[in-house]
Scaffold this active site. Sequence first.
Site, PDB file in Angstrom:
ATOM      1  N   LYS A   1       0.841  -1.208   0.000  1.00 61.84           N
ATOM      2  CA  LYS A   1       0.000   0.000   0.000  1.00 61.84           C
ATOM      3  C   LYS A   1       0.874   1.257   0.000  1.00 61.84           C
ATOM      4  CE  LYS A   1      -3.773  -2.520   2.169  1.00 61.84           C
ATOM      5  NZ  LYS A   1      -4.621  -2.829   3.331  1.00 61.84           N
TER       6      LYS A   1
ATOM      7  N   GLN B   1      -5.118  -1.438   9.505  1.00 59.21           N
ATOM      8  CA  GLN B   1      -4.894  -2.749   8.897  1.00 59.21           C
ATOM      9  C   GLN B   1      -5.487  -3.854   9.790  1.00 59.21           C
ATOM     10  OE1 GLN B   1      -3.685  -3.222   5.855  1.00 59.21           O
ATOM     11  NE2 GLN B   1      -3.793  -5.449   5.963  1.00 59.21           N
TER      12      GLN B   1
ATOM     13  N   ASP C   1     -11.415   2.334   3.470  1.00 59.51           N
ATOM     14  CA  ASP C   1     -11.666   0.888   3.416  1.00 59.51           C
ATOM     15  C   ASP C   1     -13.150   0.575   3.210  1.00 59.51           C
ATOM     16  OD1 ASP C   1      -9.618  -1.007   3.551  1.00 59.51           O
ATOM     17  OD2 ASP C   1      -9.241  -0.611   5.680  1.00 59.51           O
TER      18      ASP C   1
HETATM   19  N1  GUN Z   1      -6.714  -7.016   5.814  1.00 60.10           N
HETATM   20  C1  GUN Z   1      -6.953  -7.774   4.718  1.00 60.10           C
HETATM   21  N2  GUN Z   1      -7.564  -7.041   3.756  1.00 60.10           N
HETATM   22  C2  GUN Z   1      -7.728  -5.804   4.265  1.00 60.10           C
HETATM   23  C3  GUN Z   1      -8.303  -4.609   3.736  1.00 60.10           C
HETATM   24  O1  GUN Z   1      -8.808  -4.528   2.607  1.00 60.10           O
HETATM   25  N3  GUN Z   1      -8.259  -3.535   4.580  1.00 60.10           N
HETATM   26  C4  GUN Z   1      -7.727  -3.595   5.832  1.00 60.10           C
HETATM   27  N4  GUN Z   1      -7.761  -2.491   6.572  1.00 60.10           N
HETATM   28  N5  GUN Z   1      -7.203  -4.689   6.344  1.00 60.10           N
HETATM   29  C5  GUN Z   1      -7.198  -5.786   5.557  1.00 60.10           C
END
Ligand code: GUN
Length: 282
Positions: free
Chosen positions: A45, A89, A112
Site C-alpha cells: 500500500k 490494517q 476501506d
Molecule cells: N486485511 C486484509 N484485507 C484488508 C483490507 O482490505 N483492509 C484492511 N484495513 N485490512 C485488511
Amino acid sequence: MEGKKLAATLQVQLIEKVKTLKTTPSLCVILIGEDPASKIYVAHKQKACQAVGIAVQLIKLPSTTSESVLLSRIDELNQDDSQHGILVQLPLPKSINTLTILKKINPHKDVDGFHPINIGLLAQGQPHFQPCTPLGILQLIDHYDIPVKGKHAVIVGASLIVGKPMALQLLDRDATVSICHKETKNLATMVAQADILVSAVGIPNLIKGDWIKPGSALFDVGITRLKDNTIAGDIEFTKAKEKATWITPVPGGVGPMTVAMLMRNTVMACENTYSLEANTHR
Ligand code: GUN
C-alpha cells in the site's frame, strides 16, 4: 484475468488525476503488531501511494496497544484536516474490538469502506466508499465484460472485508447471489452452480477443479503461504483453468486490484465529494 496489468493501467490514470488536484491526497495507515502478512500488505500500500503521488504516513503500534489508545489516535486523525484517508490494517490483536475501531473512523475518511454508514450506503445501493477487494473484482468484471445480470454468483466466505460487500454489489447488478461459509453443507454442489465464483477463505485448494461450472468466471481472493514458501489460492488453479472461461491467478490477480482501489478511494477522499444524499461514484 490479469489483475496486475489492469491495476497498473488504473494506477497510471490515477497518477494523471492526482496531478490535476489542488491538494496532495494523504493516507494514514495504522499497523498494530507484527503479523507478517499484514506487514507485506501495508508495504504494498505504501509503495502504491508513493507511485500515485499520495502522501502516506505509517503509524506502527505494538500489539499491546489498548483499545482506548487506538481510539484516541484515530480521533486525532479524524480532526486533522490534512489527513484525507485513514486505514487500520486488519486483523487486530484479540484484545481490541474491531467493530469499535471501525466505527470510530470518520466515514468521510473511511477509505476501506468498513464503517457502518458506508456499509449501509452500499446496502441501500447508494455507495460512496466501497471495500477495496470486492470493488477491485467489479473492475475486473467490467474490464473483461463478464455477464452478471441474472447469473448465479456464489461467494465463499462471509467476511466484512470481502464476502458481505461483494454479495451486496453483485445483488445490485441483478445477480442471484448465494453466500457460503464454514457451516455450508455441500459446498461442491453450490460451487458447481456458480457462473461467478468468489472465494475468500484462505484455505489452499479448498475449491476443487472438478467442481467448477464450464464457462464460469473465478475470482480467487485466498492468499496462503505454504511450507515450501510458495503462495496458494483457495482454488485448484491448474484444473479449474481447464473449465472456467475467466480465472484470476494467485498472486497477481485480485491482490493488485485491492491496492489500486485503495488508491482510488484515497483520491476520492481528497476530492471531498462525500454526500449522504447523492452518490455518483459506483
Ligand atoms: N486485511 C486484509 N484485507 C484488508 C483490507 O482490505 N483492509 C484492511 N484495513 N485490512 C485488511
